[in-house]
Scaffold this active site. Structure first.
Site, PDB file in Angstrom:
ATOM      1  N   GLY A  88       0.810  -1.214   0.000  1.00 20.12           N
ATOM      2  CA  GLY A  88       0.000   0.000   0.000  1.00 20.12           C
ATOM      3  C   GLY A  88       0.843   1.263   0.000  1.00 20.12           C
ATOM      4  O   GLY A  88       2.067   1.245   0.133  1.00 20.12           O
ATOM      5  N   GLY A  90       2.597   3.811   1.451  1.00 21.61           N
ATOM      6  CA  GLY A  90       3.142   4.095   2.769  1.00 21.61           C
ATOM      7  C   GLY A  90       3.612   5.513   2.948  1.00 21.61           C
ATOM      8  O   GLY A  90       3.762   5.980   4.080  1.00 21.61           O
ATOM      9  N   LYS A 111       3.699  12.635  -2.885  1.00 24.31           N
ATOM     10  CA  LYS A 111       4.653  11.622  -2.451  1.00 24.31           C
ATOM     11  C   LYS A 111       5.549  12.230  -1.384  1.00 24.31           C
ATOM     12  O   LYS A 111       6.215  13.237  -1.615  1.00 24.31           O
ATOM     13  CB  LYS A 111       5.497  11.176  -3.648  1.00 24.31           C
ATOM     14  CG  LYS A 111       5.639   9.691  -3.781  1.00 24.31           C
ATOM     15  CD  LYS A 111       6.489   9.347  -4.969  1.00 24.31           C
ATOM     16  CE  LYS A 111       7.257   8.070  -4.676  1.00 24.31           C
ATOM     17  NZ  LYS A 111       8.092   7.656  -5.795  1.00 24.31           N
ATOM     18  N   ARG A 181      -1.720  -0.967  -9.959  1.00 26.85           N
ATOM     19  CA  ARG A 181      -0.575  -1.806 -10.252  1.00 26.85           C
ATOM     20  C   ARG A 181      -0.994  -3.271 -10.339  1.00 26.85           C
ATOM     21  O   ARG A 181      -2.086  -3.642  -9.901  1.00 26.85           O
ATOM     22  CB  ARG A 181       0.471  -1.648  -9.136  1.00 26.85           C
ATOM     23  CG  ARG A 181       0.797  -0.181  -8.823  1.00 26.85           C
ATOM     24  CD  ARG A 181       0.999   0.008  -7.307  1.00 26.85           C
ATOM     25  NE  ARG A 181       1.114   1.433  -6.942  1.00 26.85           N
ATOM     26  CZ  ARG A 181       2.260   2.102  -6.882  1.00 26.85           C
ATOM     27  NH1 ARG A 181       3.395   1.488  -7.130  1.00 26.85           N
ATOM     28  NH2 ARG A 181       2.272   3.370  -6.570  1.00 26.85           N
ATOM     29  N   ASP A 250       4.440  -4.518  -7.484  1.00 25.67           N
ATOM     30  CA  ASP A 250       3.781  -3.288  -7.018  1.00 25.67           C
ATOM     31  C   ASP A 250       4.330  -2.055  -7.720  1.00 25.67           C
ATOM     32  O   ASP A 250       3.806  -0.951  -7.513  1.00 25.67           O
ATOM     33  CB  ASP A 250       3.924  -3.142  -5.494  1.00 25.67           C
ATOM     34  CG  ASP A 250       5.364  -3.234  -5.027  1.00 25.67           C
ATOM     35  OD1 ASP A 250       5.934  -4.334  -5.136  1.00 25.67           O
ATOM     36  OD2 ASP A 250       5.919  -2.224  -4.557  1.00 25.67           O
TER      37      ASP A 250
END
EC number: 2.7.7.-
Length: 491
Positions: A88, A90, A111, A181, A250
């Site tokens: 996930g 993070g 991000k 993804r 991912d």
């Protein structure tokens, strides 16, 4: 002056298990260090309003714009071949989606914007260096014409993050056609939740592959589309010497974009076994392994989709295997067509693949610079002198025999020398984001708060196929003392 985002969110309308709702963690004193003004306009945003104190606060996660629905997306993934059932976002938070000026839905994600339920004891933050690296490389990839996430903005937070040392904190605003993804599908398949896998597949079809709905097997058509895009994407990576560095499931986008620029790098000297990532101890994600790993990742996607492809499992598996069997052909077609164009071979003749393979072999043996070899051959096609390209080889004599064969081969092409040279220059970049140049930019920013080298490098890389005599130094490979032998994840 209010900053307006025309949000039109769809992923946040999926069931709650697809994500966790979480707000960015406010930061101290955000400072906008770079705004991608052309991209802002493309997204329907006002760059002048973004380039303001309020804009900096939004882009740092300190202020949430109207219409945003901040979420951290759930996904799983195979990391270096080992399955992790819950990963996930993070340290990333999806603010929402907008429809751009071309009618394409785009994610706006922060991000480094603070911890989420998926942070696994991490701080959810990003250091300035990795933010600058991703900004530089993703925008360079876009300029090279390779499908990629984009960078809208970079903001310094006014706070430090603890890594090996204390470093300036930063936030990157990342733009993607989606952040879904292979690992997103794996998250639900691992939980034996076929309804969620179907809901996700339906969302991906509607968003990225609407024509699949016209197929009698829409989920097989979805798999086929993702396979085709990944095959062509990885071929394009190889054609510019790009090494992703961490091709976990991912980090494999179902939209066919390059995503997650962690320990990525561009090769200097050509070597199919080249690895830069400090965490890739076995060479799993080496330059030459990338097609094989892409197929491995796509096989994991196929496993998730098998229950949807056909009512009978045996038939579904056979259909999925047949689709996966097309990968090598799609990749090979794209890769070899690209290599032919790079060498000015615009008509097909027997022996062309052998000619190409022999060049790559001598480049490996002689450690010739990948980018400069092809760029200088573009000049040679226009009857330039041979000394500059010969100097790229440790033993120029080892290259001379191949060069004579190539000259004889291109003489059979119908174009005149000038036209051939121009066509080759259009596919052989002069400028790539070389590792030592990125490192110099990061050092100037982190150690001296000097972003002039960052701006100059971005300006050069915005025109990778153009001759830029004033910036010729940016085309040169590193001196021995400048070489960057390892790259690192930004976590």
């Amino acid at each position: 002056m209010t900053v307006h985002f025309p949000f039109d969110n769809s992923y946040a309308a999926l069931p709650e298990g697809f994500f966790q709702r979480v707000a960015p963690t406010p930061v101290a004193t955000p400072r906008l260090i770079k705004l991608n003004r052309p991209l802002a306009l493309e997204l329907g945003l006002d760059p002048d309003r973004l380039d303001s104190p309020e804009g900096a606060e939004i882009l740092a996660g300190k202020r949430i714009p109207e219409g945003a629905e901040p979420i951290a997306m759930a996904y799983a993934g195979h990391q270096f071949g080992q399955f992790v059932p819950q990963l996930g976002d993070g340290r990333a938070i999806l603010l929402g989606e907008v429809i751009d000026q071309h009618g394409v839905r785009r994610d706006i994600q922060l991000k480094g914007s603070g911890p989420t339920p998926y942070s696994r004891r991490g701080d959810g933050r990003a250091a300035l260096g990795p933010v600058l690296r991703e900004y530089i490389v993703s925008e360079a990839m876009a300029a090279l014409g390779i499908p990629t996430t984009r960078s809208l903005a970079a903001v310094i937070t006014g706070e430090t993050v603890a890594r090996e040392t204390l470093l300036p904190g930063a936030v990157l605003t990342r733009i993607a056609t989606s952040h879904i993804r292979v690992g997103t599908f794996q998250f639900f398949a691992a939980r034996r939740n076929p309804d969620a896998v179907k809901a996700l597949a339906d969302h991906v079809i509607a968003r990225h592959y609407p024509n699949a709905n016209n197929d009698k097997q829409p989920y097989l058509a979805l798999l086929q589309e993702v396979i085709a895009r990944q095959a062509e994407l990885v071929a394009r990576w190889l054609l510019v010497g790009f090494i992703h560095g961490v091709m976990n499931t991912d980090n494999c986008s179902v939209a066919g974009e390059t995503i997650d620029y962690g320990p990525c790098a561009f090769m200097d000297g050509y070597d199919p076994a080249k690895v830069f990532s400090s965490i890739d101890q076995t060479g799993r994600y080496a330059y030459g392994n990338q097609p094989r790993i892409a197929l491995w990742n796509l096989t994991r996607l196929a496993e998730c989709l098998v229950p949807l492809i056909a009512d009978q499992q045996d038939q579904a598996i056979a259909d999925a295997e047949a689709a996966l069997g097309q990968f090598s052909e799609r990749f090979g077609q794209a890769y070899h067509a690209g290599l032919r164009a790079k060498l000015g071979l615009f008509t097909a003749q027997d022996g062309d693949r052998e000619l190409i393979g022999d060049l790559l072999a001598v480049m490996t043996e002689q450690q010739a610079d990948f980018t400069l070899t092809f760029r200088m051959l573009s000049d040679l096609a226009g009857n330039a002198e041979t000394d500059s390209v010969r100097a790229l080889f440790a033993d120029p004599a080892a290259f001379d025999g191949w060069l004579e064969r190539w000259r004889q081969r291109i003489a059979a092409e119908p174009q005149d020398a000038a036209s051939r040279s121009k066509a080759m220059q259009a596919v052989n970049p002069a400028f790539i984001p070389r590792n030592h140049r990125i490192q110099a930019v990061i050092e100037a920013a982190v150690e001296r708060d000097d972003f002039a080298p960052f701006e100059e490098l971005l300006a050069v890389l915005a025109h990778p196929y153009a001759d830029q005599p004033a910036f010729a130094r940016y085309a040169q490979p590193p001196q021995p003392h400048e070489q960057v032998l390892q790259t690192f994840c930004g976590t």
